[in-house]
Each structure stands twice: as C-alpha cells, then as structure tokens.
Design an enzyme around this catalytic site. Structure first.
Site, short mmCIF file in Angstrom:
data_model
loop_
_atom_site.label_atom_id
_atom_site.label_comp_id
_atom_site.label_asym_id
_atom_site.label_seq_id
_atom_site.Cartn_x
_atom_site.Cartn_y
_atom_site.Cartn_z
N THR A 103 0.80 -1.23 0.00
CA THR A 103 0.00 0.00 0.00
C THR A 103 0.84 1.29 0.00
O THR A 103 0.75 2.09 -0.93
CB THR A 103 -0.93 -0.01 1.22
OG1 THR A 103 -0.15 -0.23 2.40
CG2 THR A 103 -1.97 -1.12 1.10
N ASP A 193 12.77 -4.03 -0.23
CA ASP A 193 11.99 -3.72 0.97
C ASP A 193 12.35 -4.80 1.99
O ASP A 193 11.89 -5.94 1.90
CB ASP A 193 10.49 -3.75 0.64
CG ASP A 193 9.64 -3.35 1.84
OD1 ASP A 193 10.12 -3.51 2.99
OD2 ASP A 193 8.50 -2.90 1.63
N LYS A 236 9.02 -3.78 12.29
CA LYS A 236 8.73 -5.21 12.16
C LYS A 236 9.95 -6.00 12.61
O LYS A 236 10.17 -6.17 13.79
CB LYS A 236 8.37 -5.55 10.70
CG LYS A 236 6.94 -5.18 10.31
CD LYS A 236 6.82 -3.74 9.92
CE LYS A 236 5.54 -3.43 9.15
NZ LYS A 236 5.41 -1.98 8.91
N ARG A 360 -7.19 -7.14 3.91
CA ARG A 360 -6.19 -6.97 2.85
C ARG A 360 -6.84 -7.44 1.55
O ARG A 360 -6.60 -8.54 1.08
CB ARG A 360 -4.93 -7.80 3.15
CG ARG A 360 -4.13 -7.37 4.36
CD ARG A 360 -3.14 -6.23 4.16
NE ARG A 360 -3.65 -4.89 4.13
CZ ARG A 360 -2.94 -3.81 4.45
NH1 ARG A 360 -1.69 -3.92 4.87
NH2 ARG A 360 -3.45 -2.61 4.34
N PHE A 427 -8.00 2.33 3.42
CA PHE A 427 -8.29 1.28 4.41
C PHE A 427 -8.07 1.74 5.85
O PHE A 427 -8.66 1.21 6.77
CB PHE A 427 -7.44 0.03 4.13
CG PHE A 427 -5.96 0.32 4.09
CD1 PHE A 427 -5.36 0.79 2.93
CD2 PHE A 427 -5.17 0.16 5.21
CE1 PHE A 427 -4.00 1.08 2.89
CE2 PHE A 427 -3.81 0.43 5.19
CZ PHE A 427 -3.23 0.90 4.02
N1 F0G Z 1 6.80 -2.18 3.49
C1 F0G Z 1 6.10 -3.22 3.97
C2 F0G Z 1 6.25 -4.56 3.34
C3 F0G Z 1 5.24 -3.03 5.06
O1 F0G Z 1 4.56 -4.07 5.53
C4 F0G Z 1 5.12 -1.73 5.62
C5 F0G Z 1 4.19 -1.50 6.73
C6 F0G Z 1 5.85 -0.69 5.08
C7 F0G Z 1 6.69 -0.95 4.01
C8 F0G Z 1 5.72 0.72 5.61
O2 F0G Z 1 6.37 0.83 6.81
O3 F0G Z 1 4.52 1.28 8.46
O4 F0G Z 1 6.92 1.66 9.04
O5 F0G Z 1 5.76 3.17 7.48
N2 F0G Z 1 3.33 -2.33 7.06
C9 F0G Z 1 2.42 -2.25 8.20
C10 F0G Z 1 1.58 -3.48 8.23
C11 F0G Z 1 1.66 -0.98 8.32
O6 F0G Z 1 0.67 -3.54 9.08
O7 F0G Z 1 1.81 -4.39 7.45
P1 F0G Z 1 5.84 1.80 8.01
#
Ligand code: F0G
Length: 435
Positions: A103, A193, A236, A360, A427
């Site tokens: 997203t 990423d 994460k 999702r 979302f």
């Molecule tokens: N890339 C991935 C694969 C992610 O899952 C997320 C964030 C981001 C980048 C962006 O990072 O939130 O630190 O700005 N995912 C969260 C989730 C929001 O719930 O999967 P962020």
C-alpha cells in the site's frame, strides 16, 4: 452487545477501534512487538545530541554488519524511507516493477510520478497454490516490461522479502540472483523492501537447496548482496516500536536521500528518531538475526495456521512468515467483492471475540489513479498478524476458536457498504455500514 456497538461506532473498520476495546490485538506486527531487556537498557544510553549522536553510529555499524550496505539514512519509519527513495530515484513517467504491491510503497511511487507494475509469479495470486517461493519475480514479465518501456524508464526493481500482500510469501535466493543479473545487464538497479527479511531468510534455510547449514545472518547478508540498497520499516523485523532506515551502496542515491532527509524527517544522523530509539534499534537488529528466535517466531504463526487448516478453514497456503491470511472469497462466497467480504470478516471476528485483525483486499487495494475505479485484487484476505515476542500458544488457541465460531455461522453473514472514503490509503480511515 458491547463489541457489536463498538464495531458499528468504528464504522466496521478495525483501524478505528480503541485498543482498550480489543482483547487480542492481531491488527499488525508493526511496532507491536515486545522489546527485550537489552533493548530497554539501550534506551537508557540515549545520546540526544542534535548532530552526530553515538547511537547513530551504532545503528550504521549494525546495518553494515548484518545487511552489508555502505551508507545509511535514518527515517522515522518505513514510509519515510519509501518517500525518500521514490523521490530520489523516480522521474514522472517511469515504471517500477515489483513482486506485488504494498500500500504505502506503491503510493509513494505513484506520488513521485511512477507507475507500479506487478511482476510477481502467477502462483502468488492463487491462495491454494503450494509453490514454496510465491514471492518470486517472473523473469519473463520483467523482461517484457524492459522490452516494452525501455530500461531508461525503469529506475529500479522494487523487491520485497516475505511479500506482505501475497500472504507473507518468501522470495528465493536463486530468484533474487537472477533478477539482479537481468536488471544489471540493462543498468537497472535493484532495491529491497527489507521489512521482513529475517523471516524470508528462514524460508530459504528450510526450503532452498544449499542453505540448510547456513545461518539466518549469513543468508540475509548474501541476499542483500544481490541488491543495491534497501528501505526498512524497523517496526517489524528490527523489533522496535518506531523507526526506519534507508541503506544503499549507490553514492548518487545516498547523496540525494541524505540531502532530502533533512527536509522531511530530521537531520541525517537521526531522521526522526531519538538517540535512544536508534540504540534500541541497533540492538534489535542483533537480536533479530538469531536463528532460534526466528524459528520460534515463524513456528508460532505456523501453529495457528495448522489449527485452521485442520478445521478446513480456507487460508493462504503455504503458511507465511508473519501472519495467517484468511481467504475471504472462499470464507464468504455469497458476498460479492464490492460488498467487501474481507472487511466484513474482520468485523465479524472482532464482534465474536474481541480479536482484532485487518482487511487486505479490495479496500486496501484502493482505486486506479487513472480510471478512478476500485482495483479488484485476486486475493481478498483478512490478515491475522502475530506480533513478535508478545503472545503465547494459548492466545493462538483462542484466536483459532473464534475464527471457527465465525466459520460455523458463515452463511448468515451480510456484507458492507462504504459510506466514507478518504483519498489516500483508504483502508486506514474508511467507514462502512452493514447491508
Ligand atoms: N513495506 C512493507 C512490506 C510493510 O509491511 C510496511 C508497513 C511498510 C513498508 C511501511 O512501513 O509502516 O513503518 O511506514 N506495514 C504495516 C503493516 C503498516 O501492518 O503491514 P511503516
């Protein structure tokens, strides 16, 4: 019933619930993990100098040691790094191929004038396909895009480890190596990423020939060596509640990102984090590469998933690294995608037990910026996301039983209609009413 009222007041959007109204919070694994005693001790060692904090240098050293990149730009979280990398590398009219969209990643690419192109293998879009590396890039799709738009319009390949929207599916070492070779033949760079790379490394150790005896740390470093740089949501895999970074071997990208960070995030030696945050993050990186920890973490996800599979509940398989993804199309086949089956299912699970999950599917996918129409992703999923080092096996049993209770009365479920829709990343804040 109190939970039904809370869910209606939150517009049937689990992001709009108060955490006090949640029993077991499996909304996300982002910033929700428990820090260790060593990380908490690190908070006491914060060097809160505006410039040149000692903790920044610890962070740089940890990233260089475990990921192997030369230069580091700290950011407040992942999307801060996505903003910088997108603005630094993408020109209007460019195309960015990647292994399924995420997203915030895609939005930053679009805001920079680019168009994201999904080049993940077809198997990734099928929740029942048991391919061991559903995060792999289809080299023919990548080649076809290069032939069509020309390498000069592709600034980088956007590769994610443990692909979030595909159900936490890994990409293989063989594939990243081949992607790197193909891209570099055309002068195209490869950016990673790295948000959930530790879990990806475990899948390589378990499933790919030649890696059974290699450590998570060795696999991580080899994987990163086939990329030119990375961005990271440290919330994460790096086991902190807030933080992020961008790292690169490219001098030009580093120079641009380091210059831009002072506009949008903070000075280039803190980027939106306090000194103590950077210390906890540097320590988190050293803990996150421990094999026993990664095995226990993914093992807990698998425990929950196997319970659901045993009970015949449709989930994305193979079971991914950070979450179980319920297949809402098979769970609620009578609810059409435009009535938001996954949004409905997440709301119904909360009403049943107070367990919070997230949609999702079509809501997360948003609208096509050209046509304004809903995007209809093949995968319409509810993510049951497991924070790291927080919950026990007993919690997983409660979650599984609640999903089973909702499954048992699935035929009576009714969909939703959207009554409020924000322009970006809808979302997070959209509101719904029950049909
Ligand atoms: N890339 C991935 C694969 C992610 O899952 C997320 C964030 C981001 C980048 C962006 O990072 O939130 O630190 O700005 N995912 C969260 C989730 C929001 O719930 O999967 P962020």
């Amino acid at each position: 019933m109190a939970r039904a009222r809370a869910m209606a007041e939150a517009g049937y959007n689990t992001f709009l619930l108060r955490s006090e109204d949640v029993y077991i919070d499996l909304l996300t694994d982002s910033g929700t993990s428990a820090m260790s005693d060593r990380q908490w001790a690190g908070l006491m060692l914060g060097d809160e100098a505006y410039a040149g904090s000692r903790n920044f240098y610890h962070l740089v050293e940890a990233i260089q040691t475990y990921y192997g990149y030369k230069h580091v730009v700290p950011t407040h979280q992942g999307r801060g790094a996505e903003h910088l990398i997108s603005q630094a590398m993408i020109k209007p009219g460019d195309f960015i191929p990647g292994n399924m969209y995420f997203t915030t990643t895609r939005l930053h690419q679009e805001l920079a004038g680019g168009t994201f192109v999904d080049v993940i293998i077809d198997e990734a879009h099928d929740s029942t396909n048991l391919h061991p590396f559903k995060g792999d890039i289809d080299l023919d799709k990548l080649q076809a895009l290069i032939d069509k738009v020309g390498p000069e319009h592709i600034p980088y390949v956007s590769v994610a480890g443990t692909v979030n929207m595909a159900g936490g599916q890994p990409i293989s070492m063989g594939n990243i190596k081949a992607v790197y070779e193909l891209a570099h033949r055309y002068g195209i760079r490869v950016y990673l990423d790295a948000t959930r790379m530790m879990e990806n490394a475990l899948f390589i150790q378990e499933r790919e020939e030649g890696y059974a005896d290699k450590s998570i740390a060795e696999i991580l470093k080899e994987f990163c060596s086939y990329t030119d740089g990375a961005w990271m949501s440290a919330k994460k895999d790096n086991l902190v509640n807030i933080g992020g970074w961008l790292a690169t071997n490219d001098e030009d990208v580093f120079e641009k990102a380091r210059n831009m960070v002072v506009i949008y995030e903070g000075l280039h030696t803190y980027g939106g984090m306090s000194g103590r945050d950077m210390e906890a993050l540097a320590i988190g990186i050293t803990e996150a590469v421990q094999d026993d920890y990664v095995r226990a973490r993914v093992g807990q996800v698998r425990y929950l998933g196997e319970l659901l599979v045993d009970w015949g509940i449709p989930i994305v398989q193979p079971i991914g690294g950070h979450a179980i993804f319920l297949d809402a199309k098979r769970f609620y086949p009578h609810i059409p995608q435009d009535e938001f089956p996954a949004q409905t299912l997440a709301a119904d699970i909360y009403i049943d037990s107070g367990v919070r999950t997230m949609e999702r599917g079509v809501v997360s996918a948003g609208r096509d910026p050209e046509t304004g129409a809903h995007r209809h992703p093949k995968l319409e999923l509810v993510r049951i996301t497991i924070p790291r080092r927080v919950y026990t096996q007993a919690h997983m049993d409660v979650v599984a039983e609640s999903v089973k209770a909702v499954w048992d009365k699935r035929e009576s479920a009714r969909g939703l209609k959207m009554v409020y829709e924000p322009k970006y990343l809808r979302f997070f804040q959209a509101r719904f009413e029950r049909l």
